[in-house]
Write a protein that holds these residues in place. Sequence first.
Motif, PDB file in Angstrom:
ATOM      1  N   TRP A 136       0.996  -1.199  -0.011  1.00 23.54           N
ATOM      2  CA  TRP A 136      -0.111   0.147  -0.006  1.00 23.54           C
ATOM      3  C   TRP A 136       0.823   1.053  -0.091  1.00 23.54           C
ATOM      4  N   ASN A 137       1.654   1.422   1.104  1.00 26.03           N
ATOM      5  CA  ASN A 137       2.364   2.525   0.972  1.00 26.03           C
ATOM      6  C   ASN A 137       3.667   2.754  -0.041  1.00 26.03           C
ATOM      7  N   GLN A 138       3.896   1.655  -0.858  1.00 26.03           N
ATOM      8  CA  GLN A 138       4.963   1.845  -1.938  1.00 26.03           C
ATOM      9  C   GLN A 138       4.135   2.397  -3.022  1.00 26.03           C
ATOM     10  N   ARG A 139       2.819   2.425  -3.002  1.00 27.31           N
ATOM     11  CA  ARG A 139       1.958   3.111  -4.184  1.00 27.31           C
ATOM     12  C   ARG A 139       1.445   4.379  -3.530  1.00 27.31           C
ATOM     13  N   VAL A 140       1.159   4.497  -2.434  1.00 28.06           N
ATOM     14  CA  VAL A 140      -0.106   5.564  -2.038  1.00 28.06           C
ATOM     15  C   VAL A 140       0.737   6.457  -1.346  1.00 28.06           C
ATOM     16  N   ALA A 141       0.603   7.774  -1.691  1.00 28.57           N
ATOM     17  CA  ALA A 141       1.172   9.002  -0.930  1.00 28.57           C
ATOM     18  C   ALA A 141       0.186   9.541  -0.169  1.00 28.57           C
ATOM     19  N   GLU A 142       0.598  10.508   0.640  1.00 26.42           N
ATOM     20  CA  GLU A 142      -0.327  11.268   1.603  1.00 26.42           C
ATOM     21  C   GLU A 142      -1.473  11.837   1.103  1.00 26.42           C
ATOM     22  N   ARG A 143      -1.280  12.665  -0.117  1.00 27.22           N
ATOM     23  CA  ARG A 143      -2.141  13.489  -0.855  1.00 27.22           C
ATOM     24  C   ARG A 143      -3.287  12.382  -1.708  1.00 27.22           C
ATOM     25  N   ASP A 144      -2.998  11.345  -1.785  1.00 24.46           N
ATOM     26  CA  ASP A 144      -3.715  10.314  -2.608  1.00 24.46           C
ATOM     27  C   ASP A 144      -4.982   9.610  -1.913  1.00 24.46           C
ATOM     28  N   THR A 145      -5.961   9.194  -2.534  1.00 25.72           N
ATOM     29  CA  THR A 145      -7.325   8.839  -1.822  1.00 25.72           C
ATOM     30  C   THR A 145      -7.240   7.154  -2.242  1.00 25.72           C
ATOM     31  N   VAL A 146      -7.568   6.385  -1.371  1.00 22.95           N
ATOM     32  CA  VAL A 146      -7.909   4.780  -1.542  1.00 22.95           C
ATOM     33  C   VAL A 146      -9.483   4.686  -1.001  1.00 22.95           C
ATOM     34  N   TYR A 147     -10.122   4.081  -2.184  1.00 18.78           N
ATOM     35  CA  TYR A 147     -11.374   3.606  -1.823  1.00 18.78           C
ATOM     36  C   TYR A 147     -11.201   2.219  -1.295  1.00 18.78           C
TER      37      TYR A 147
ATOM     38  N   GLY B  70      -2.271   8.078   3.076  1.00 16.34           N
ATOM     39  CA  GLY B  70      -3.459   8.697   1.981  1.00 16.34           C
ATOM     40  C   GLY B  70      -5.013   8.619   2.819  1.00 16.34           C
ATOM     41  N   GLN B  71      -5.691   9.185   2.398  1.00 16.76           N
ATOM     42  CA  GLN B  71      -6.810   9.378   2.856  1.00 16.76           C
ATOM     43  C   GLN B  71      -7.702   8.124   2.260  1.00 16.76           C
ATOM     44  N   ILE B  72      -8.478   7.512   3.372  1.00 14.87           N
ATOM     45  CA  ILE B  72      -9.172   6.187   3.072  1.00 14.87           C
ATOM     46  C   ILE B  72     -10.752   6.328   3.333  1.00 14.87           C
ATOM     47  N   VAL B  73     -11.109   6.168   2.075  1.00 10.46           N
ATOM     48  CA  VAL B  73     -12.842   6.115   2.166  1.00 10.46           C
ATOM     49  C   VAL B  73     -13.383   4.986   2.147  1.00 10.46           C
ATOM     50  N   PHE B  74     -13.886   4.704   3.381  1.00  8.89           N
ATOM     51  CA  PHE B  74     -14.391   3.202   3.506  1.00  8.89           C
ATOM     52  C   PHE B  74     -16.024   3.050   3.087  1.00  8.89           C
ATOM     53  N   ILE B  75     -16.208   1.875   2.355  1.00  8.04           N
ATOM     54  CA  ILE B  75     -17.589   1.501   2.154  1.00  8.04           C
ATOM     55  C   ILE B  75     -17.613   0.040   3.055  1.00  8.04           C
ATOM     56  N   LYS B  76     -18.943  -0.041   3.620  1.00  4.18           N
ATOM     57  CA  LYS B  76     -18.952  -1.005   4.827  1.00  4.18           C
ATOM     58  C   LYS B  76     -19.146  -2.317   3.997  1.00  4.18           C
TER      59      LYS B  76
ATOM     60  N   LYS C  69     -14.555   8.841  15.596  1.00  6.73           N
ATOM     61  CA  LYS C  69     -13.865   9.723  16.859  1.00  6.73           C
ATOM     62  C   LYS C  69     -12.432   9.804  16.938  1.00  6.73           C
ATOM     63  N   ASN C  70     -11.782   9.040  16.389  1.00  8.18           N
ATOM     64  CA  ASN C  70     -10.294   9.131  16.541  1.00  8.18           C
ATOM     65  C   ASN C  70      -9.692   9.111  14.827  1.00  8.18           C
ATOM     66  N   ASN C  71     -10.272  10.404  14.331  1.00  9.82           N
ATOM     67  CA  ASN C  71      -9.827  10.233  13.036  1.00  9.82           C
ATOM     68  C   ASN C  71      -8.478  11.364  12.807  1.00  9.82           C
ATOM     69  N   PRO C  72      -7.604  10.896  12.375  1.00  5.76           N
ATOM     70  CA  PRO C  72      -6.304  11.560  12.081  1.00  5.76           C
ATOM     71  C   PRO C  72      -6.613  12.511  11.138  1.00  5.76           C
ATOM     72  N   GLN C  73      -5.958  13.844  11.288  1.00  2.61           N
ATOM     73  CA  GLN C  73      -5.924  14.843  10.323  1.00  2.61           C
ATOM     74  C   GLN C  73      -4.698  15.023   9.372  1.00  2.61           C
ATOM     75  N   LEU C  74      -5.365  14.637   7.783  1.00  2.00           N
ATOM     76  CA  LEU C  74      -3.983  15.040   6.787  1.00  2.00           C
ATOM     77  C   LEU C  74      -3.724  16.393   6.745  1.00  2.00           C
ATOM     78  N   THR C  75      -2.907  16.701   5.807  1.00  2.71           N
ATOM     79  CA  THR C  75      -2.200  18.164   5.574  1.00  2.71           C
ATOM     80  C   THR C  75      -3.467  18.649   4.898  1.00  2.71           C
ATOM     81  N   GLY C  76      -3.759  19.868   5.049  1.00  3.04           N
ATOM     82  CA  GLY C  76      -4.973  20.576   4.532  1.00  3.04           C
ATOM     83  C   GLY C  76      -6.183  20.504   5.392  1.00  3.04           C
ATOM     84  N   LYS C  77      -5.911  19.817   6.638  1.00  6.09           N
ATOM     85  CA  LYS C  77      -7.210  19.712   7.653  1.00  6.09           C
ATOM     86  C   LYS C  77      -8.373  18.699   6.863  1.00  6.09           C
ATOM     87  N   ARG C  78      -7.760  17.710   5.993  1.00  3.69           N
ATOM     88  CA  ARG C  78      -8.547  16.799   5.598  1.00  3.69           C
ATOM     89  C   ARG C  78      -8.406  15.545   6.652  1.00  3.69           C
TER      90      ARG C  78
END
Length: 203
Positions: free
Chosen positions: A40-51, A78-84, A98-107
């Motif tokens: 995952w981390n070899q491909r995904v950067a912090e600015r990216d989004t993973v569904y 990256g930002q992770i968008v979870f589909i249940k 409740k324990n949601n970390p903040q990425l750069t840009g307050k995402r």
Amino acid sequence: MQYFTADTHFFHEQLLGQNDFAPRLFATVEEMDQAIITAWNQRVAERDTVYHLGDIAMHPSNYPSNQEVLAILQQLNGQIVFIKGNHDNRALFKFLAKNNPQLTGKRPKFLFHDVGVLIKANHFQFFMTHYPLMLGIVKQTINLHGHIHHSSVPLAENINVGVDAPELDLLTHKLPFGTPLSVAEVFEIYQRKQALLAQQNKN
């Protein structure tokens, strides 16, 4: 960049080894989990989004604690968008929110959806769900899904993006286990699956 994955099943020791359902050729669950994190981390950067299309973690006899799941997810870029998924419970989603970390840009690092998400890519619609959908006759719509592990729906418009998916074998390049798929790889799978199914229908 946008990426897609499903059925990581962190902590799921029962999947280890060669099997028809979800072959995971690792000696330990720790080795499996680390392989997914590294790929995952070899491909995904912090600015990216993973569904992530469901089933984050699983342990049939003793479901991992919410804190253990969070500790794994905090290691993923990256930002992770979870589909249940069917193995994702609402209490976990509430804990992560409740324990949601903040990425750069307050995402927020985590976003949550109960059923599905629709996005556009290269004039197509990606309808993302955990369970595969029977879309009927569609034009420029692809259902990205997980749930069925090492099985495939025999329709080009249904693409299994799970870490165990047989569709991964359609790519011209082999990805390390657990690598989220790119938009370009989704379209490569779609085109090759179309061609394969057309050839099978001729025979």
